[in-house]
Motif scaffolding. Sequence first.
Motif, PDB file in Angstrom:
ATOM      1  N   ASN A  63      11.759   5.335  -1.744  1.00  0.00           N
ATOM      2  CA  ASN A  63      11.548   5.357  -3.192  1.00  0.00           C
ATOM      3  C   ASN A  63      12.839   5.002  -3.913  1.00  0.00           C
ATOM      4  OD1 ASN A  63       9.048   6.299  -2.583  1.00  0.00           O
ATOM      5  ND2 ASN A  63       9.410   8.398  -3.245  1.00  0.00           N
ATOM      6  N   ARG A  78       8.051  -3.957   2.961  1.00  0.00           N
ATOM      7  CA  ARG A  78       9.287  -3.185   3.138  1.00  0.00           C
ATOM      8  C   ARG A  78      10.424  -4.164   3.444  1.00  0.00           C
ATOM      9  NH1 ARG A  78       8.847   2.111   6.874  1.00  0.00           N
ATOM     10  NH2 ARG A  78       8.986   0.553   8.536  1.00  0.00           N
ATOM     11  N   SER A 134       8.357  -1.242  -0.894  1.00  0.00           N
ATOM     12  CA  SER A 134       7.066  -1.695  -1.458  1.00  0.00           C
ATOM     13  C   SER A 134       6.923  -3.187  -1.720  1.00  0.00           C
ATOM     14  CB  SER A 134       6.699  -0.927  -2.736  1.00  0.00           C
ATOM     15  OG  SER A 134       7.188  -1.556  -3.895  1.00  0.00           O
ATOM     16  N   SER A 167       5.482  -5.138   6.958  1.00  0.00           N
ATOM     17  CA  SER A 167       4.794  -4.028   6.325  1.00  0.00           C
ATOM     18  C   SER A 167       3.635  -4.618   5.542  1.00  0.00           C
ATOM     19  CB  SER A 167       5.765  -3.276   5.405  1.00  0.00           C
ATOM     20  OG  SER A 167       5.050  -2.366   4.627  1.00  0.00           O
ATOM     21  N   SER A 186       9.843   2.202  -6.947  1.00  0.00           N
ATOM     22  CA  SER A 186       8.779   2.487  -5.984  1.00  0.00           C
ATOM     23  C   SER A 186       8.728   3.984  -5.761  1.00  0.00           C
ATOM     24  CB  SER A 186       9.048   1.788  -4.653  1.00  0.00           C
ATOM     25  OG  SER A 186       8.195   2.343  -3.654  1.00  0.00           O
ATOM     26  N   THR A 226       1.234   9.550   1.160  1.00  0.00           N
ATOM     27  CA  THR A 226       0.568  10.407   0.173  1.00  0.00           C
ATOM     28  C   THR A 226       0.688  11.841   0.663  1.00  0.00           C
ATOM     29  OG1 THR A 226      -1.499  10.083   1.374  1.00  0.00           O
ATOM     30  CG2 THR A 226      -1.192   8.759  -0.625  1.00  0.00           C
ATOM     31  N   ARG A 246       0.740   1.357   5.631  1.00  0.00           N
ATOM     32  CA  ARG A 246       0.240   2.137   4.494  1.00  0.00           C
ATOM     33  C   ARG A 246       1.396   2.939   3.891  1.00  0.00           C
ATOM     34  NH1 ARG A 246      -2.993   7.643   4.801  1.00  0.00           N
ATOM     35  NH2 ARG A 246      -1.809   7.826   2.872  1.00  0.00           N
ATOM     36  N   ASN A 247       1.176   3.395   2.669  1.00  0.00           N
ATOM     37  CA  ASN A 247       2.202   4.170   1.987  1.00  0.00           C
ATOM     38  C   ASN A 247       1.919   5.662   2.115  1.00  0.00           C
ATOM     39  OD1 ASN A 247       2.446   1.561  -0.467  1.00  0.00           O
ATOM     40  ND2 ASN A 247       3.792   1.956   1.251  1.00  0.00           N
ATOM     41  N   ARG A 271       6.305   4.950  -3.404  1.00  0.00           N
ATOM     42  CA  ARG A 271       5.316   4.815  -2.331  1.00  0.00           C
ATOM     43  C   ARG A 271       5.828   5.268  -0.980  1.00  0.00           C
ATOM     44  NH1 ARG A 271       1.177   1.274  -3.554  1.00  0.00           N
ATOM     45  NH2 ARG A 271       1.171   0.942  -5.768  1.00  0.00           N
ATOM     46  N   GLY A 272       7.093   5.679  -0.931  1.00  0.00           N
ATOM     47  CA  GLY A 272       7.649   6.061   0.361  1.00  0.00           C
ATOM     48  C   GLY A 272       8.216   4.871   1.110  1.00  0.00           C
ATOM     49  N   ALA A 273       8.078   3.686   0.540  1.00  0.00           N
ATOM     50  CA  ALA A 273       8.655   2.463   1.111  1.00  0.00           C
ATOM     51  C   ALA A 273       9.126   1.623  -0.064  1.00  0.00           C
ATOM     52  CB  ALA A 273       7.616   1.691   1.912  1.00  0.00           C
TER      53      ALA A 273
END
Length: 745
Positions: free
Chosen positions: A267, A543, A236, A538, A230, A495, A492-493, A232-234
């Motif tokens: 990640n 998550r 996922s 999430s 991942s 960006t 949300r992830n 995506r910061g999570a």
Amino acid sequence: MITVSRNSLGEPVFHLRAGGASYILTVFHGFLLHLYCGAAISDDDPEWLLVRVGHDSVVPRPASTPEGWFSLDIAPLEYPAYGTGDYRPSAVMLRSLGGNVTPGSAATALCYVSHEIVRGKPVPEADRQPAVYASPDEADTLIVTAEDPADGVRVRLYYIVLRALPVFCRRAVIENSSPAPAELERAYSASLDFTGLSRPAELLHLWGTWGRERHIERTPLCHGTVSVSSRRGASSHHHNPFAALVEDTTTEDSGLAVGVSLIYSGNFEILCDTDPFGSIRLLAGIDPTDFRWRLEPGETFVTPEAVIAVSDEGLGKMSHAFHRLFREHLCRGEWRDRERPVLVNNWEATYFRFDSEKLLAIAKDAADCGIEMLVMDDGWFGERNDDRSSLGDWFVNEEKLPGGLAPLVERVNALGLRFGIWFEPEMISPKSKLFEAHPDWVLSTAGRERSIARSQYVLDLTRADVRDYIVDAVSSILSSANIEYVKWDFNRNLTEAASASLPAERQGEIFHRYVLGLYDVLERITAAHPRLLLEGCSSGGGRYDPAMLYYSPQFWTSDDTDAMERLDIQLGTSMVYPPSSMSCHVSASPNHQTGRETSFVTRGHVAMGGAFGYELDLTMLTDEEKSLVKRQIADYHRYYALINRGDFHRLILPDDRVNSKSGRAAAWMVVSEDKSEALVTFVVIRTSIHPVYFLRLRGLDPAALYEDGEGHAYRGDSLMRAGLNLTKNYRDGESVVIHLTRRDA
Ligand code: GLA
């Protein structure tokens, strides 16, 4: 148990034994080599497992090693470092910014310095990341220190042995012991090199997307790399931080399964790399794509913890190890072992259109049916009448809830129900008072448009002031009324992940700092409100990972509440996570996500696979449905201990071919630890003409006699070998639950 012996070179060999599994590593000319990970073996030094192949011109070797065949490119390494002759994916890569070596270079060779064995499970460097916990009687820890004197990197490898479970936990502490700064570009938690597997290997992992989380997939390994990750910061919806190395013949109850689960919410990457000689390297840790961590002289970096569960009796045994570990050594707090309340959540009942009176009408019917808690979902704060505003404005919308929370909660409590509430604290709507006051609190890159998802941005949790705001905002709502549960959402992830508060050389740290910031917030809130039941969420299960279970013993499994869709999701989730962690609700039919119609009975049977509740407008139910609710709740209480503490067995996955050939079905069962009772659930997904079903059970006492409550009694061995005859003309979506009890002679 951890034993240390000496190999033919007089260097130490470490044999870690845990719950029927062995893990063996050795020092070899100073290098740390991996010898074995699998079912228990008795030899302490299986040095013959080292592969001595490869052509000199393509496999460079350390000049100082006398053995002509020895190359880092083929040796099974415990914690492979980049740049000195091992071309496979490395666990650690460090770029020195000065000191003895060429500034900007990245080449490290780690050699053994010392080791230490400690009773229990010490926390490295007072680290505060979620991790397995164990008492001195339950665990032993081996700490091996290795270093590269040239570039001044020192690594401490932690190996934790849970004595009663076939589980090894690993993490690394990386220290810059040089006089100059350095930058970590890769820092995985664990590396496992397998040689000599007897069957072709496969990677089993859990993939998905929104509403379709954690579907099981098995893929053959190829020469080269197969990975799940991942960025995506999570952790996922798309991949879970879990994968298992299995053989192509591994089934639920036979064959090798080595599962790796990363206790991390950000990640991640789990990869398997196969070299030309058939050796497989499995790496698990933080995804290196946008990871760079600066270490000033003397500073350390502690990786997240990876858990390795070993089974030579198939996937079921691996899952049991993870379930017990997560239930008893990862989940914390009062609700870890307490019976969780049956709740009704108003999301699918009302979405954003509710007020106190509507909630009270639901609560009244809930109380009549025996439901124990009302959860007020999204829409109670700011000017939140849809998903386009108000995240961050955590004050009560008094148009919907006149007089605030306290009067509503008091009336709900007066009906005999607990009260729970929804939050999405990590987010901010551009249309909010918080954004007007603090536009710089958003994670974003200056000079670049901010991407938008569900009309919201992500708060910069790397900042202490933002974290303080979240803790204060959530705490002040929690102390304003008798709130006993929080659904903590994250929709949300990340960006444009940059922070206005960090210098250029630390922007590569954002993703990991975000996760550490989240842990800090959750730790502070759970410590300040120890009686709170926290449920993670999430956009459903985006998550759902072990790190979140450290704070919240249950997680909203998926926004897809369709009972048929939930079969894949819940059975996939069960590969790693215990039923007690899976939040499962009965929702309306036709289902809001798929439009499919399923009977109330089947919706109840499927939701009974985890932490049970309702997600529909109770005021719309018929009297017959309400009496079914009462019966389901009685069953939930009756079977609570069995479902939540028993051993879970997958019997038929929705994709399996069943013996009726044209039909499709799913089945699972739970067996109490003492094997005195079991609960079997069988769901026909798609029926066929005159289907024939024999369901072979698992985990029973073969010699015992089990009664099914309908006047039949069967021997355990017959049920496991011949199977229950469930043949009948089913309709699509019909289900059966059978409670078996052992007749004690
Ligand atoms: C997410 C959650 C849902 C619900 C909504 C509210 O999608 O997964 O259960 O809480 O948010 O906006």
